[in-house]
Write a protein that holds these residues in place. Structure first.
Motif, PDB file in Angstrom:
ATOM      1  N   THR A  37      49.641  39.013   5.481  1.00  0.00           N
ATOM      2  CA  THR A  37      50.305  38.226   4.445  1.00  0.00           C
ATOM      3  C   THR A  37      49.634  36.869   4.253  1.00  0.00           C
ATOM      4  O   THR A  37      48.678  36.524   4.956  1.00  0.00           O
ATOM      5  N   CYS A  38      50.149  36.118   3.279  1.00  0.00           N
ATOM      6  CA  CYS A  38      49.554  34.828   2.908  1.00  0.00           C
ATOM      7  C   CYS A  38      49.942  33.734   3.906  1.00  0.00           C
ATOM      8  O   CYS A  38      50.986  33.778   4.541  1.00  0.00           O
ATOM      9  N   MET A  39      49.077  32.715   3.972  1.00  0.00           N
ATOM     10  CA  MET A  39      49.359  31.582   4.861  1.00  0.00           C
ATOM     11  C   MET A  39      50.380  30.612   4.263  1.00  0.00           C
ATOM     12  O   MET A  39      50.781  29.655   4.921  1.00  0.00           O
ATOM     13  N   ASP A  40      50.822  30.864   3.019  1.00  0.00           N
ATOM     14  CA  ASP A  40      51.753  29.947   2.344  1.00  0.00           C
ATOM     15  C   ASP A  40      52.876  29.500   3.285  1.00  0.00           C
ATOM     16  O   ASP A  40      53.531  30.324   3.934  1.00  0.00           O
ATOM     17  N   ALA A  41      53.116  28.189   3.332  1.00  0.00           N
ATOM     18  CA  ALA A  41      54.066  27.614   4.296  1.00  0.00           C
ATOM     19  C   ALA A  41      55.510  28.055   4.054  1.00  0.00           C
ATOM     20  O   ALA A  41      56.352  27.960   4.948  1.00  0.00           O
ATOM     21  N   ALA A  62      44.576  32.958   3.309  1.00  0.00           N
ATOM     22  CA  ALA A  62      44.918  32.509   1.963  1.00  0.00           C
ATOM     23  C   ALA A  62      45.043  33.729   1.055  1.00  0.00           C
ATOM     24  O   ALA A  62      44.064  34.433   0.816  1.00  0.00           O
ATOM     25  N   GLY A  63      46.242  34.005   0.596  1.00  0.00           N
ATOM     26  CA  GLY A  63      46.499  35.131  -0.294  1.00  0.00           C
ATOM     27  C   GLY A  63      46.957  36.401   0.400  1.00  0.00           C
ATOM     28  O   GLY A  63      47.443  37.316  -0.244  1.00  0.00           O
ATOM     29  N   GLY A  64      46.770  36.488   1.706  1.00  0.00           N
ATOM     30  CA  GLY A  64      47.060  37.758   2.390  1.00  0.00           C
ATOM     31  C   GLY A  64      46.074  38.833   1.955  1.00  0.00           C
ATOM     32  O   GLY A  64      46.418  40.016   1.858  1.00  0.00           O
ATOM     33  N   HIS A  90      51.949  40.128  -0.476  1.00  0.00           N
ATOM     34  CA  HIS A  90      51.589  38.938  -1.234  1.00  0.00           C
ATOM     35  C   HIS A  90      52.893  38.318  -1.730  1.00  0.00           C
ATOM     36  O   HIS A  90      53.964  38.800  -1.397  1.00  0.00           O
ATOM     37  N   HIS A  91      52.822  37.238  -2.507  1.00  0.00           N
ATOM     38  CA  HIS A  91      54.084  36.595  -2.900  1.00  0.00           C
ATOM     39  C   HIS A  91      53.996  35.927  -4.257  1.00  0.00           C
ATOM     40  O   HIS A  91      52.894  35.598  -4.739  1.00  0.00           O
ATOM     41  N   THR A  92      55.157  35.694  -4.862  1.00  0.00           N
ATOM     42  CA  THR A  92      55.217  35.013  -6.158  1.00  0.00           C
ATOM     43  C   THR A  92      54.784  33.560  -5.979  1.00  0.00           C
ATOM     44  O   THR A  92      54.892  32.996  -4.885  1.00  0.00           O
ATOM     45  N   ASP A  93      54.304  32.956  -7.051  1.00  0.00           N
ATOM     46  CA  ASP A  93      53.897  31.544  -7.047  1.00  0.00           C
ATOM     47  C   ASP A  93      52.799  31.266  -6.013  1.00  0.00           C
ATOM     48  O   ASP A  93      52.770  30.202  -5.390  1.00  0.00           O
ATOM     49  N   CYS A  94      51.892  32.228  -5.849  1.00  0.00           N
ATOM     50  CA  CYS A  94      50.817  32.050  -4.861  1.00  0.00           C
ATOM     51  C   CYS A  94      49.744  31.116  -5.425  1.00  0.00           C
ATOM     52  O   CYS A  94      49.330  31.239  -6.577  1.00  0.00           O
ATOM     53  N   GLY A  95      49.297  30.198  -4.601  1.00  0.00           N
ATOM     54  CA  GLY A  95      48.262  29.252  -5.015  1.00  0.00           C
ATOM     55  C   GLY A  95      46.953  29.929  -5.391  1.00  0.00           C
ATOM     56  O   GLY A  95      46.145  29.377  -6.138  1.00  0.00           O
ATOM     57  N   MET A  96      46.754  31.152  -4.900  1.00  0.00           N
ATOM     58  CA  MET A  96      45.508  31.863  -5.182  1.00  0.00           C
ATOM     59  C   MET A  96      45.390  32.263  -6.653  1.00  0.00           C
ATOM     60  O   MET A  96      44.323  32.672  -7.102  1.00  0.00           O
TER      61      MET A  96
HETATM   62 ZN    ZN Z   1      49.931  32.511  -1.210  1.00  0.00          ZN
END
Ligand code: ZN
Length: 200
Positions: A37-41, A62-64, A90-96
């Motif tokens: 998965t993504c590293m998003d906090a 980053a991004g998973g 993955h997830h919504t509102d991802c910075g990628m």
């Molecule tokens: Zn992300």
């Protein structure tokens, strides 16, 4: 000592105080699965997927994305440590989804300071010099969230070092609700092959 460093060390002190039976945990994950998965906090796989220490492998970047390094970890995860089911989340509102390789390469060529996200997109506000070394890096950004899950599940599914009997589930985590939403096409591609002669 920075505030963050002080806070982390104090939190760790408290955690270790009540460490208890976790000292007996062994290397292989008890529930035999892995999550990429993504590293998003905002994502905490232990909480959103109900994991305790020792339960599962969690591989984050980053991004998973199913990068070579993520696949390296997944291969070790099954080959040496016995995981039998994998999730790509993955997830919504991802910075990628906010940049392209050219965007980040340009920002880095300008300076090595943190850039700003403006209404017109990313803008470099730092002082140079930057570096052209990012031209050699693939950042794996994406602009279609569902497709990115499908692509990553497919890349793992078709990798020569990944056995056919490991199911790979594709999901999107919604950062507004905390819910996991299946990407049916990804899960279909990631489904495990049924061994011939099996009664399943
Ligand atoms: Zn992300």
């Amino acid at each position: 000592m920075s505030d963050v460093l002080k806070e982390v060390l104090a939190a760790n002190e408290a955690y270790a105080e009540s460490f208890g039976e976790k000292a007996e945990l062994t290397i292989p994950p008890a529930r035999r699965f892995a999550v990429l998965t993504c590293m998003d906090a905002r994502l905490d796989p232990a909480k959103f997927a109900g994991l305790a220490e020792g339960d599962a492998h969690v591989i984050r970047n980053a991004g998973g994305r199913a990068s070579d390094d993520a696949i390296r970890s997944l291969v070790i995860s099954y080959k040496l440590l016995g995981t039998r089911e994998w999730f790509v989340i993955h997830h919504t509102d991802c910075g990628m989804e906010t940049f392209s390789n050219d965007t980040i390469r340009g920002l880095l060529e300008n300076s090595l300071e943190t850039a700003a996200l403006t209404a017109e997109g990313w803008k470099d506000v730092g002082h140079g010099p930057g570096s052209r070394a990012a031209r050699f890096l693939e950042f794996l950004p994406f602009n279609d969230l569902e497709q990115s899950v499908v692509d990553d599940v497919e890349r793992i599914r078709t990798h020569p070092l990944v056995p056919r009997n490991i199911p790979i589930y594709g999901y999107i985590y919604n950062v507004k609700s905390g819910r996991l939403i299946e990407v049916a096409e990804a899960t279909r591609i990631g489904s495990a092959a049924v061994a011939s002669g099996s009664s399943v």
